[in-house]
Design an enzyme around this catalytic site. Structure first.
Site, PDB file in Angstrom:
ATOM      1  CG  HIS A 129      -1.808   1.136   1.372  1.00 54.42           C
ATOM      2  ND1 HIS A 129      -3.132   1.101   1.028  1.00 54.42           N
ATOM      3  CD2 HIS A 129      -1.587   2.399   1.823  1.00 54.42           C
ATOM      4  CE1 HIS A 129      -3.696   2.268   1.249  1.00 54.42           C
ATOM      5  NE2 HIS A 129      -2.768   3.087   1.741  1.00 54.42           N
ATOM      6  CD  GLU A 130       1.607   3.600   3.639  1.00 53.48           C
ATOM      7  OE1 GLU A 130       1.946   4.679   3.105  1.00 53.48           O
ATOM      8  OE2 GLU A 130       0.507   3.440   4.186  1.00 53.48           O
ATOM      9  CG  HIS A 133       0.307   6.228  -0.674  1.00 53.95           C
ATOM     10  ND1 HIS A 133      -0.736   6.867  -1.290  1.00 53.95           N
ATOM     11  CD2 HIS A 133      -0.240   5.482   0.319  1.00 53.95           C
ATOM     12  CE1 HIS A 133      -1.881   6.532  -0.698  1.00 53.95           C
ATOM     13  NE2 HIS A 133      -1.596   5.683   0.284  1.00 53.95           N
TER      14      HIS A 133
END
Length: 535
Positions: A129-130, A133
């Site tokens: 997920h990170e 980003h």
């Protein structure tokens, strides 16, 4: 909870952090307080920025797809949570909290292995997920300041810190690409897990076979099935129907459950029985019925010995006949009830209309003239199922057969055999289905039993990764404080020309507060449902 979106700390008034340079780039920092602790990592800054910026043309197109998906998911999941809360308020039952425990409970276990899989799946899902980003920000020319792993009270999480001033100077759609990247990556992670699960039979084919039963990987000692099944036994069929997937096992046991309200009390005193409405009968010879002692009368109560099961007559119109509840003599009450040995009865021809696949076959309701169709009589809430199994890896079977090929023919073997047989389980099926750990993949050769757990572990890992990553994406779609949905909604509203800046702030505050409260309520209901399920 996950603090996925970059730069939210800037809006709370923190000063812009400067990027470390030189030897300090590889350092790590940590901070600890009474409710929050974190670890800041700088070592990945240059590597991730170079990767995203070098392929910016492709990554921007990739994350543009994520923007459209995330916006649709934000609206859909937010409305679903609102509708679920309304349903819980008016109907005392919400759809989300009702089906979540049913999904998680069958695969949840307190074993060290399963706990390790859950922790590892959570770490991988958060990391992916990170990473989304960070790559999205790098493709827009924004270098991340650090990656932080934190623990807020009891909730772990991670975030990518970005320079908020640089983000504010980007076009709105570029900002959305960065904020939606985490959700999009979790969705792609789920798709990859599904694809790997579909390809698993092909990958495991050289060493494992599938499609002809479920191998037992573990049986709970508290389960009554532990008396009949052992590790590495193969369950071939339930009630005569072959099973090939673990879903078939759960589905068959769920369909075989007898509702407590459908039973008919017919014995007086403190002991009562319920007549199963499943219609699973056997053609019992009249000689067996004559030899039966009917029901034993002990201390003025009617019962069978522990090793015997009560049976009653079944008629072809789909009903079972039992004596009435009016006060009559004990002999009158028990004249059509018989005590029989279950392991002998299951060898007989089946009758009745309750067997799967025979509901429309009237011929299964009749027996020969010297036989009578009898069905088991069970206590309310209990069910009767036949489970056929094989023991292809037992020493006795290997010595007798010399190879494993004959183990496929044990499905119709109801008698005692070193290679398997059939037994009857009588009890509560809802609590039994999850007490056995099953895998559709079993080793081709007995000397591969040392790695028999590998497919089961792989399946559990993929399943856990799928559920955790999907939950992470769904949670971050909600416009809740400190989550991605909050900044996605705020940025998306800037596209709407109907509202001025002040009205947009009001809408954001209302949505943020409302869905935060709804999320807390749903989470509390979910914990309560799980507590009731396991309690």
């Amino acid at each position: 909870m996950i603090g996925g979106g970059g730069g939210r700390s800037r809006r709370r008034g923190r000063a812009s952090a400067t990027l470390p340079s030189g030897p300090s780039v590889n350092r790590t920092e940590s901070s600890v307080s009474c409710w929050y602790c974190d670890c800041k990592i700088y070592v990945f800054n240059d590597m991730i920025f170079n990767l995203g910026w070098k392929h910016a043309r492709y990554t921007r197109a990739w994350f543009s797809l994520g923007v459209y998906f995330s916006l649709v998911a934000l609206v859909g999941i937010s409305l679903l949570l609102l509708w679920d809360s309304i349903g819980a308020l008016y109907f005392r039952r919400g759809s989300i909290s009702a089906w979540l425990p049913n999904i998680l409970a069958p695969s949840f276990s307190g074993s060290i292995m399963d706990t390790s899989i859950i922790i590892a799946s959570t770490i991988l899902s958060i990391a992916f997920h990170e990473f989304g980003h960070a790559i999205a920000a790098a493709s827009e020319g924004v270098q991340m300041e650090y990656v932080a792993i934190f623990m807020a009270v009891l909730f772990p999480g991670a975030l990518v810190a970005l320079n908020y001033d640089l983000l504010e100077n980007l076009p709105l759609f570029s900002m959305l690409r960065i904020y939606c990247a985490g959700i999009w990556h979790n969705v792609i992670f789920c798709a990859a897990c599904v694809l790997m699960a579909l390809l698993l039979p092909l990958v495991l084919c050289p060493l494992y076979v599938s499609g002809d039963g479920l191998i037992v990987m573990g049986v709970s000692q508290s389960s009554s099935l532990s008396r009949s099944l052992s590790v590495h036994d193969v369950i071939l069929s339930v009630d005569g129907l072959n099973i090939r997937r673990t879903d078939d096992w759960m589905k068959m046991l769920a369909q075989g459950t007898v509702e407590k309200t459908s039973s008919h009390e017919f014995l007086g005193g403190s002991q009562s029985y319920g007549a199963t409405n499943s219609g699973k009968g056997y053609c019992v010879p009249n000689s067996w019925m004559d030899a039966s002692k009917n029901l034993w009368q002990i201390n003025d109560k009617l019962s069978c010995p522990d090793e015997l099961i009560v049976f009653g007559k079944f008629s072809c119109n789909g009903s079972a006949y039992f004596p009435g509840t009016d006060k009559v003599s004990d002999k009158k009450q028990t004249e059509d009830l018989y005590c029989l040995i279950a392991k002998d009865v299951v060898k007989l021809k089946k009758c009745g209309n309750g067997w799967r696949g025979t509901e429309d076959d009237d011929s299964n309701c009749t027996c020969l003239e010297e036989e009578c169709c009898l069905v088991p009589v069970l206590t309310p809430g209990f069910s009767w199922i036949e489970i056929s199994y094989a023991r292809p890896y037992s020493l006795e079977c290997l010595q007798k057969e010399g190879n494993l090929s004959s183990s496929h023919a044990t499905n119709d073997n109801f008698g005692p055999s070193p290679c398997g047989g059939t037994f009857v389980y009588v009890g509560d099926l809802s609590s039994t289905a999850s007490s056995v750990k099953l895998s559709p993949y079993r080793p081709r050769w007995a000397f591969f039993l040392l790695i028999a757990d590998v497919p089961y572990i792989l399946e559990n890992c993929l399943s856990c990764l799928l559920h955790v990553s999907a939950a992470l994406a769904a949670v971050n779609c909600l416009p809740v404080y400190f989550l991605d949905g909050d900044v996605i909604l705020e940025t998306a509203l800037r596209y709407v020309a109907w509202f001025n800046r002040r009205q947009q702030r009001v809408i954001i505050k209302v949505c943020r507060f409302l869905w935060t409260v709804l999320s807390i309520i749903m989470f509390s209901r979910f914990l309560y449902s799980m507590t009731v399920y396991y309690g």
